[in-house]
Write a protein that holds these residues in place. Structure first.
Motif, PDB file in Angstrom:
ATOM      1  N   LEU A  96      -3.775   5.645   3.590  1.00  0.00           N
ATOM      2  CA  LEU A  96      -3.862   5.393   2.146  1.00  0.00           C
ATOM      3  C   LEU A  96      -4.571   4.060   1.895  1.00  0.00           C
ATOM      4  CD1 LEU A  96      -2.909   6.237  -0.746  1.00  0.00           C
ATOM      5  CD2 LEU A  96      -0.903   4.807  -0.357  1.00  0.00           C
ATOM      6  N   ASN A  97      -4.113   3.039   2.577  1.00  0.00           N
ATOM      7  CA  ASN A  97      -4.630   1.701   2.268  1.00  0.00           C
ATOM      8  C   ASN A  97      -6.058   1.470   2.773  1.00  0.00           C
ATOM      9  OD1 ASN A  97      -2.489   1.027   0.723  1.00  0.00           O
ATOM     10  ND2 ASN A  97      -1.325   0.064   2.363  1.00  0.00           N
ATOM     11  N   HIS A 116       6.557  -2.719  -0.959  1.00  0.00           N
ATOM     12  CA  HIS A 116       5.730  -3.927  -0.929  1.00  0.00           C
ATOM     13  C   HIS A 116       4.266  -3.603  -0.665  1.00  0.00           C
ATOM     14  CE1 HIS A 116       9.621  -6.072  -0.048  1.00  0.00           C
ATOM     15  NE2 HIS A 116       9.127  -6.713  -1.078  1.00  0.00           N
ATOM     16  N   ILE A 117       4.019  -2.466  -0.044  1.00  0.00           N
ATOM     17  CA  ILE A 117       2.628  -2.199   0.352  1.00  0.00           C
ATOM     18  C   ILE A 117       2.003  -0.960  -0.306  1.00  0.00           C
ATOM     19  CG2 ILE A 117       2.372  -3.481   2.525  1.00  0.00           C
ATOM     20  CD1 ILE A 117       3.502  -1.142   4.022  1.00  0.00           C
ATOM     21  N   VAL A 118       2.812  -0.141  -0.948  1.00  0.00           N
ATOM     22  CA  VAL A 118       2.241   0.991  -1.701  1.00  0.00           C
ATOM     23  C   VAL A 118       2.965   1.101  -3.045  1.00  0.00           C
ATOM     24  CG1 VAL A 118       1.688   2.328   0.398  1.00  0.00           C
ATOM     25  CG2 VAL A 118       3.831   2.774  -0.782  1.00  0.00           C
ATOM     26  N   ASP A 119       2.348   1.827  -3.972  1.00  0.00           N
ATOM     27  CA  ASP A 119       3.028   2.124  -5.238  1.00  0.00           C
ATOM     28  C   ASP A 119       3.583   3.540  -5.163  1.00  0.00           C
ATOM     29  OD1 ASP A 119       2.752  -0.213  -6.566  1.00  0.00           O
ATOM     30  OD2 ASP A 119       0.896   0.335  -7.592  1.00  0.00           O
ATOM     31  N   PHE A 120       4.761   3.716  -5.714  1.00  0.00           N
ATOM     32  CA  PHE A 120       5.370   5.048  -5.727  1.00  0.00           C
ATOM     33  C   PHE A 120       5.469   5.574  -7.152  1.00  0.00           C
ATOM     34  CE2 PHE A 120       7.376   3.574  -1.664  1.00  0.00           C
ATOM     35  CZ  PHE A 120       6.965   4.626  -0.863  1.00  0.00           C
ATOM     36  N   THR A 121       5.251   6.875  -7.313  1.00  0.00           N
ATOM     37  CA  THR A 121       5.549   7.518  -8.600  1.00  0.00           C
ATOM     38  C   THR A 121       7.062   7.731  -8.676  1.00  0.00           C
ATOM     39  OG1 THR A 121       5.436   9.749  -7.667  1.00  0.00           O
ATOM     40  CG2 THR A 121       3.380   8.824  -8.553  1.00  0.00           C
ATOM     41  N   ASN A 122       7.508   8.298  -9.774  1.00  0.00           N
ATOM     42  CA  ASN A 122       8.909   8.725  -9.837  1.00  0.00           C
ATOM     43  C   ASN A 122       9.117   9.845  -8.818  1.00  0.00           C
ATOM     44  OD1 ASN A 122       9.317   6.966 -11.931  1.00  0.00           O
ATOM     45  ND2 ASN A 122       8.847   8.484 -13.499  1.00  0.00           N
ATOM     46  N   PRO A 123      10.350  10.007  -8.327  1.00  0.00           N
ATOM     47  CA  PRO A 123      10.569  11.038  -7.306  1.00  0.00           C
ATOM     48  C   PRO A 123      10.423  12.463  -7.830  1.00  0.00           C
ATOM     49  CG  PRO A 123      12.639   9.955  -7.900  1.00  0.00           C
ATOM     50  CD  PRO A 123      11.560   9.228  -8.639  1.00  0.00           C
ATOM     51  N   TYR A 124      10.010  13.364  -6.923  1.00  0.00           N
ATOM     52  CA  TYR A 124       9.932  14.789  -7.301  1.00  0.00           C
ATOM     53  C   TYR A 124      10.926  15.639  -6.523  1.00  0.00           C
ATOM     54  CZ  TYR A 124       6.917  15.071  -3.130  1.00  0.00           C
ATOM     55  OH  TYR A 124       6.421  14.984  -1.839  1.00  0.00           O
ATOM     56  N   PHE A 125      11.630  15.008  -5.565  1.00  0.00           N
ATOM     57  CA  PHE A 125      12.611  15.778  -4.770  1.00  0.00           C
ATOM     58  C   PHE A 125      13.562  14.794  -4.085  1.00  0.00           C
ATOM     59  CE2 PHE A 125      14.060  17.836  -0.830  1.00  0.00           C
ATOM     60  CZ  PHE A 125      14.563  19.012  -1.364  1.00  0.00           C
ATOM     61  N   ILE A 126      14.811  15.239  -3.879  1.00  0.00           N
ATOM     62  CA  ILE A 126      15.747  14.376  -3.137  1.00  0.00           C
ATOM     63  C   ILE A 126      16.241  15.118  -1.900  1.00  0.00           C
ATOM     64  CG2 ILE A 126      17.865  13.007  -3.222  1.00  0.00           C
ATOM     65  CD1 ILE A 126      17.646  13.026  -6.271  1.00  0.00           C
ATOM     66  N   ALA A 127      15.969  14.531  -0.750  1.00  0.00           N
ATOM     67  CA  ALA A 127      16.479  15.079   0.515  1.00  0.00           C
ATOM     68  C   ALA A 127      17.573  14.134   1.023  1.00  0.00           C
ATOM     69  CB  ALA A 127      15.352  15.187   1.532  1.00  0.00           C
ATOM     70  N   ARG A 226      -2.204   3.641  -3.631  1.00  0.00           N
ATOM     71  CA  ARG A 226      -2.521   2.269  -3.223  1.00  0.00           C
ATOM     72  C   ARG A 226      -1.921   1.294  -4.231  1.00  0.00           C
ATOM     73  NH1 ARG A 226      -6.706   4.717  -1.133  1.00  0.00           N
ATOM     74  NH2 ARG A 226      -8.082   4.748  -2.944  1.00  0.00           N
ATOM     75  N   LYS A 227      -1.444   0.185  -3.704  1.00  0.00           N
ATOM     76  CA  LYS A 227      -0.754  -0.757  -4.571  1.00  0.00           C
ATOM     77  C   LYS A 227      -1.757  -1.512  -5.449  1.00  0.00           C
ATOM     78  CE  LYS A 227       3.174  -3.708  -4.461  1.00  0.00           C
ATOM     79  NZ  LYS A 227       3.911  -2.697  -5.244  1.00  0.00           N
ATOM     80  N   GLY A 228      -1.380  -1.717  -6.698  1.00  0.00           N
ATOM     81  CA  GLY A 228      -2.206  -2.580  -7.547  1.00  0.00           C
ATOM     82  C   GLY A 228      -2.689  -1.919  -8.812  1.00  0.00           C
ATOM     83  N   ASP A 229      -3.471  -2.704  -9.580  1.00  0.00           N
ATOM     84  CA  ASP A 229      -3.932  -2.264 -10.901  1.00  0.00           C
ATOM     85  C   ASP A 229      -4.769  -0.994 -10.854  1.00  0.00           C
ATOM     86  OD1 ASP A 229      -2.655  -4.185 -12.212  1.00  0.00           O
ATOM     87  OD2 ASP A 229      -4.402  -5.481 -12.548  1.00  0.00           O
ATOM     88  N   GLU A 230      -5.521  -0.805  -9.760  1.00  0.00           N
ATOM     89  CA  GLU A 230      -6.392   0.381  -9.691  1.00  0.00           C
ATOM     90  C   GLU A 230      -5.597   1.685  -9.811  1.00  0.00           C
ATOM     91  OE1 GLU A 230      -8.305   1.231  -5.898  1.00  0.00           O
ATOM     92  OE2 GLU A 230      -6.697   0.248  -4.796  1.00  0.00           O
ATOM     93  N   SER A 231      -4.300   1.642  -9.451  1.00  0.00           N
ATOM     94  CA  SER A 231      -3.488   2.867  -9.478  1.00  0.00           C
ATOM     95  C   SER A 231      -2.675   3.024 -10.765  1.00  0.00           C
ATOM     96  CB  SER A 231      -2.518   2.882  -8.300  1.00  0.00           C
ATOM     97  OG  SER A 231      -3.217   2.851  -7.095  1.00  0.00           O
ATOM     98  N   LYS A 232      -2.762   2.025 -11.647  1.00  0.00           N
ATOM     99  CA  LYS A 232      -1.849   1.991 -12.799  1.00  0.00           C
ATOM    100  C   LYS A 232      -1.935   3.273 -13.648  1.00  0.00           C
ATOM    101  CE  LYS A 232      -0.550  -1.161 -16.476  1.00  0.00           C
ATOM    102  NZ  LYS A 232      -1.181  -0.757 -17.711  1.00  0.00           N
ATOM    103  N   GLU A 233      -3.166   3.613 -14.048  1.00  0.00           N
ATOM    104  CA  GLU A 233      -3.314   4.783 -14.933  1.00  0.00           C
ATOM    105  C   GLU A 233      -3.010   6.085 -14.203  1.00  0.00           C
ATOM    106  OE1 GLU A 233      -6.858   4.648 -17.370  1.00  0.00           O
ATOM    107  OE2 GLU A 233      -6.720   2.467 -17.387  1.00  0.00           O
TER     108      GLU A 233
END
Ligand code: GLU
Length: 265
Positions: A96-97, A116-127, A226-233
């Motif tokens: 990814l990075n 700390h190193i990637v951005d996560f969306t909200n979860p879509y599943f719980i295991a 990827r972490k940061g502003d580029e992934s915001k939208e």
């Protein structure tokens, strides 16, 4: 003449605004994906029923999520605008990075170290992490592995759990699920600690193994960016999609399709 001047002014104003939009978004991943009309997604190919190959076809829960993403972002109704790149738990963050993939949809759990190193969306599943053992095994809890050998997949959240709950267990790690499962088949480990969602795939396909009832963690699967502003939208858009899939029942339908009995036993 006056009319022509006004029209020209409106035209140049429009061009200016359009220019601003492009330059404002030039680093934004969502715009880039739309511009290239293609998404590169890191996915598993050894984690039935989430990402696996059957009859030369890649399929599973995560593949369906990926197709929903492509549909939402690109209006892609068939999934043909996705390029899938196979990742392992060990390789996926660097894939990814380094820019090899635009996002990871690969049974990946949110955790504080990764955040700390990637951005996560909200979860879509719980295991939940669980132990798989041969049906006749005397191992009945993670603590009983303390003097025994435990198999794990390298780069997963399981290593931390086993070090914490069975500090004296001998841990044997491999890169892929099939390699770790082979260790169990050959009695080279006494149990495998992994997400119940993936162990479920092995139990479905192999007689003589069971998943023990205890769950040692909650694993919130999410799409990693990827972490940061580029992934915001992009992240905002994906969160809207996950929300919509939850509200509309689509996520539940995907769950029922791939793992109908996981949390029912
Ligand atoms: N969900 C766990 C993790 O993110 C393990 C599953 C996997 O990706 O193999 O580490």
């Amino acid at each position: 003449m006056k009319k022509v001047i006004i029209l020209l002014c409106v035209f140049f104003l429009f061009l200016g605004l359009a220019g601003c939009t492009v330059s404002k978004n030039s680093k934004d991943l969502l715009s880039k994906i739309k511009l290239k009309n293609k998404i590169v997604i890191g996915i598993k190919n050894d984690s039935k029923p989430f990402g696996y190959i059957e009859n030369d076809e890649l399929k599973g829960f995560d593949v369906d999520i990926a197709k929903s993403v492509s549909r939402r972002l690109l209006g892609d109704t068939t999934g043909e605008l996705i390029e899938f790149i196979y990742v392992t738990p060990e390789s996926r963050i660097s894939d990814l990075n380094s820019g090899k993939v635009d996002m990871i949809i690969a049974t990946m759990s949110i955790n504080s170290t990764r955040s700390h190193i990637v951005d996560f969306t909200n979860p879509y599943f719980i295991a939940g992490q669980a132990l798989m053992v041969p049906s006749g095994s005397k191992v009945n809890s993670i603590e009983s592995l303390n003097t025994k050998k435990a198999g794990i997949i390298l780069g997963t959240t399981c290593e931390k759990t086993i070090r914490h709950l069975a500090p004296n267990a001998t841990i044997i790690g491999r890169k892929t699920y099939s390699e770790v499962f082979n260790l169990l088949k050959e009695n080279k480990v006494d149990a495998i600690l992994a997400d119940d969602s993936i162990l479920y795939g092995f139990v479905m396909d192999n007689r003589g193994y069971k998943i023990l009832p205890a769950r040692y963690t909650k694993e919130y699967y999410s799409i990693a960016l990827r972490k940061g502003d580029e992934s915001k939208e992009l992240k905002e858009e994906l969160n809207k999609l996950i929300d919509f899939m939850q509200q509309s029942g689509r996520l539940n339908r995907i769950k029922e399709k791939w793992i109908p009995n996981l949390h029912k036993s």
